[in-house]
Design a protein around this motif. Structure first.
Motif, PDB file in Angstrom:
ATOM      1  N   CYS A  96       0.818  -1.218   0.000  1.00  0.00           N
ATOM      2  CA  CYS A  96       0.000   0.000   0.000  1.00  0.00           C
ATOM      3  C   CYS A  96       0.849   1.264   0.000  1.00  0.00           C
ATOM      4  O   CYS A  96       0.317   2.368  -0.095  1.00  0.00           O
ATOM      5  CB  CYS A  96      -0.999  -0.011   1.148  1.00  0.00           C
ATOM      6  SG  CYS A  96      -2.393  -1.079   0.735  1.00  0.00           S
ATOM      7  N   TYR A  97       2.167   1.110   0.089  1.00  0.00           N
ATOM      8  CA  TYR A  97       3.039   2.277  -0.065  1.00  0.00           C
ATOM      9  C   TYR A  97       2.907   2.869  -1.477  1.00  0.00           C
ATOM     10  O   TYR A  97       2.684   4.083  -1.622  1.00  0.00           O
ATOM     11  CB  TYR A  97       4.484   1.884   0.302  1.00  0.00           C
ATOM     12  CG  TYR A  97       5.552   2.826  -0.186  1.00  0.00           C
ATOM     13  CD1 TYR A  97       5.441   4.204  -0.036  1.00  0.00           C
ATOM     14  CD2 TYR A  97       6.697   2.331  -0.821  1.00  0.00           C
ATOM     15  CE1 TYR A  97       6.442   5.054  -0.499  1.00  0.00           C
ATOM     16  CE2 TYR A  97       7.695   3.178  -1.285  1.00  0.00           C
ATOM     17  CZ  TYR A  97       7.549   4.541  -1.129  1.00  0.00           C
ATOM     18  OH  TYR A  97       8.521   5.377  -1.596  1.00  0.00           O
TER      19      TYR A  97
ATOM     20  N   ALA B 256       0.934  17.464  -2.385  1.00  0.00           N
ATOM     21  CA  ALA B 256       0.775  16.219  -1.634  1.00  0.00           C
ATOM     22  C   ALA B 256       1.998  15.340  -1.822  1.00  0.00           C
ATOM     23  O   ALA B 256       2.601  15.315  -2.897  1.00  0.00           O
ATOM     24  CB  ALA B 256      -0.471  15.478  -2.118  1.00  0.00           C
ATOM     25  N   GLU B 257       2.365  14.652  -0.763  1.00  0.00           N
ATOM     26  CA  GLU B 257       3.496  13.725  -0.829  1.00  0.00           C
ATOM     27  C   GLU B 257       3.066  12.369  -0.288  1.00  0.00           C
ATOM     28  O   GLU B 257       2.358  12.294   0.712  1.00  0.00           O
ATOM     29  CB  GLU B 257       4.667  14.231   0.030  1.00  0.00           C
ATOM     30  CG  GLU B 257       5.261  15.552  -0.409  1.00  0.00           C
ATOM     31  CD  GLU B 257       5.901  15.497  -1.799  1.00  0.00           C
ATOM     32  OE1 GLU B 257       6.278  14.404  -2.257  1.00  0.00           O
ATOM     33  OE2 GLU B 257       5.989  16.559  -2.429  1.00  0.00           O
ATOM     34  N   GLY B 258       3.537  11.327  -0.934  1.00  0.00           N
ATOM     35  CA  GLY B 258       3.320   9.988  -0.404  1.00  0.00           C
ATOM     36  C   GLY B 258       4.609   9.496   0.226  1.00  0.00           C
ATOM     37  O   GLY B 258       5.696   9.720  -0.322  1.00  0.00           O
ATOM     38  N   TYR B 259       4.498   8.869   1.387  1.00  0.00           N
ATOM     39  CA  TYR B 259       5.697   8.334   2.042  1.00  0.00           C
ATOM     40  C   TYR B 259       5.448   6.911   2.508  1.00  0.00           C
ATOM     41  O   TYR B 259       4.323   6.561   2.889  1.00  0.00           O
ATOM     42  CB  TYR B 259       6.060   9.161   3.289  1.00  0.00           C
ATOM     43  CG  TYR B 259       6.572  10.544   2.980  1.00  0.00           C
ATOM     44  CD1 TYR B 259       7.845  10.736   2.453  1.00  0.00           C
ATOM     45  CD2 TYR B 259       5.769  11.656   3.205  1.00  0.00           C
ATOM     46  CE1 TYR B 259       8.306  12.009   2.165  1.00  0.00           C
ATOM     47  CE2 TYR B 259       6.223  12.930   2.918  1.00  0.00           C
ATOM     48  CZ  TYR B 259       7.497  13.102   2.399  1.00  0.00           C
ATOM     49  OH  TYR B 259       7.947  14.362   2.102  1.00  0.00           O
ATOM     50  N   ALA B 260       6.510   6.140   2.523  1.00  0.00           N
ATOM     51  CA  ALA B 260       6.460   4.866   3.240  1.00  0.00           C
ATOM     52  C   ALA B 260       6.350   5.253   4.713  1.00  0.00           C
ATOM     53  O   ALA B 260       7.153   6.054   5.206  1.00  0.00           O
ATOM     54  CB  ALA B 260       7.732   4.081   2.973  1.00  0.00           C
ATOM     55  N   ALA B 261       5.343   4.711   5.402  1.00  0.00           N
ATOM     56  CA  ALA B 261       5.059   5.173   6.766  1.00  0.00           C
ATOM     57  C   ALA B 261       6.294   5.103   7.659  1.00  0.00           C
ATOM     58  O   ALA B 261       6.489   5.949   8.541  1.00  0.00           O
ATOM     59  CB  ALA B 261       3.905   4.363   7.355  1.00  0.00           C
ATOM     60  N   GLY B 262       7.148   4.137   7.443  1.00  0.00           N
ATOM     61  CA  GLY B 262       8.339   3.976   8.272  1.00  0.00           C
ATOM     62  C   GLY B 262       9.368   5.078   8.080  1.00  0.00           C
ATOM     63  O   GLY B 262      10.303   5.220   8.873  1.00  0.00           O
ATOM     64  N   GLU B 263       9.214   5.865   7.015  1.00  0.00           N
ATOM     65  CA  GLU B 263      10.148   6.950   6.734  1.00  0.00           C
ATOM     66  C   GLU B 263       9.820   8.233   7.481  1.00  0.00           C
ATOM     67  O   GLU B 263      10.627   9.169   7.518  1.00  0.00           O
ATOM     68  CB  GLU B 263      10.152   7.260   5.226  1.00  0.00           C
ATOM     69  CG  GLU B 263      11.140   6.467   4.434  1.00  0.00           C
ATOM     70  CD  GLU B 263      12.577   6.785   4.818  1.00  0.00           C
ATOM     71  OE1 GLU B 263      13.220   5.903   5.423  1.00  0.00           O
ATOM     72  OE2 GLU B 263      13.058   7.899   4.549  1.00  0.00           O
TER      73      GLU B 263
END
Ligand code: F6R
Length: 360
Positions: free
Chosen positions: A226-227, A245-252
């Protein structure tokens, strides 16, 4: 024509269940000449190359191929790949993904790979396009012409073809049979029917629009497969509503982006209840503690667990975790569509964008 829809984009979002069904039927009915067929058992690596939304489809496929078929996959942006001219594995194959089949960078990447004697497979929507003509083999998305500049049905149809390839790769490599079994008798049918259910959630999705009303910026978070959907959600939002808008890998988050969080920053968390759910929830709590307004997009269990942590919730049907990207895509598409309509932007023809990028 747009029929009864206000925009092509909305029409094309709604065409997804039938586009996917048609794409899968088409794949089931073709018989590939032996000489042309890719044998995933013989590959030690798959290189995927594409641009924009098609690149995100490739990223989803990376998670699928690695987990289900045990195949090493690298995904690259065509504009980087073509000039980097990376060394190619002798037992490698290349996969190009393009709706138009005419994207200049993707075509140049294909020509480079061919010059290195790589087997080149393409996923395109436009038959007879340059990429289709120059590939060793072509698999088509049968979603029909896509008029809206922002890609919607082409993206999920690409996922449909990639899912088909992953199943084939798993079979040929004798890998992931338990995972395939866990998908049930007809995962394709499950995807189509749960997409219909997401499309019936339009009113619920409109209810979360206050989240973006005065926003100048938004963050999308996801983990695992889902990343890429978080990246796609952010791209869709910026393209048609012009909200940054920015998408990030939640862990980042901790590694920088969390500095952006303040009161009123909308954060969209795409997190079905899967093995990574707990991890995403702790990210969700971190941003909420810093004042962000959080929208959780999840399934029944995920929404139940997080009721008290999220400001807004969109509950999607529960599907096998491998299939989650299909239906989460539809939710982020609708979210950006309704946000753009509310802001009064030109949804089908966003400023500065062309449907087919035939120049660099
Ligand atoms: C985004 C979008 C673009 C395309 C990209 C690649 O909504 O439509 O990012 O995905 O320009 O285009 P194709 O798939 O035609 O190579």
């Amino acid at each position: 024509s747009k029929g009864s829809y206000e925009h092509y984009m909305l029409k094309e979002i709604h065409e997804q269940p039938s586009a996917l069904a048609r794409t899968w039927e088409g794949l089931a009915s073709i018989s590939v000449p032996r000489s042309k067929e890719v044998d995933f058992a013989k590959l030690d690596k798959l290189q995927i190359v594409a641009c924009g939304t098609s690149f995100y489809a490739g990223l989803v496929a990376k998670y699928w191929f690695e987990r289900v078929a045990g195949l090493i996959v690298e995904v690259d942006l065509a504009s980087e790949f073509r000039y980097r001219e990376p060394p190619m594995s002798k037992k490698g194959g290349c996969l190009f993904i393009s709706q138009s089949g005419e994207t200049a960078d993707t075509l140049a990447a294909l020509r480079f790979a061919k010059s290195k004697k790589q087997y080149c497979l393409s996923v395109v929507n436009v038959p007879n396009s340059s990429i289709a003509r120059e590939s060793d083999y072509v698999l088509r998305t049968l979603c029909g012409p896509e008029i809206g500049v922002a890609s919607t049905k082409a993206f999920t149809s690409q996922l449909a073809v990639l899912f088909h390839l992953v199943k084939k790769a798993a079979q040929q490599r004798k890998c992931g049979q338990d995972l395939i079994k866990s998908l049930g008798r007809s995962p394709e049918h499950d995807v189509v029917s749960s997409m219909h259910q997401v499309l019936m959630k339009e009113n619920r999705i409109k209810e979360v629009l206050p989240l973006f009303k005065d926003a100048t910026s938004a963050i999308f978070l996801g983990r695992g497969q889902c990343y890429p959907i978080a990246l796609e959600g952010a791209l869709k939002l910026k393209e048609i509503s012009y909200i940054h808008a920015e998408g990030y890998a939640a862990g980042e988050l901790k590694h920088g982006p969390i500095a952006l969080i303040d009161e009123g920053m909308p954060v969209v968390v795409v997190a079905p209840y899967d093995r990574l759910f707990e991890k995403v929830v702790s990210n969700l709590q971190e941003v909420r503690a810093r004042g962000a307004k959080v929208l959780l997009i999840s399934d029944k269990l995920g929404c139940e667990m997080c009721k008290s942590y999220a400001d807004y919730i969109i509950e999607l049907p529960t599907v096998n975790e491998i299939l989650a990207p299909f239906i989460n895509s539809v939710a982020v598409q609708l979210l950006s569509y309704f946000t753009a309509v509310e802001r009064g932007t030109d949804v089908d023809q966003p400023r500065n964008l062309a449907k087919s990028v035939t120049v660099e």
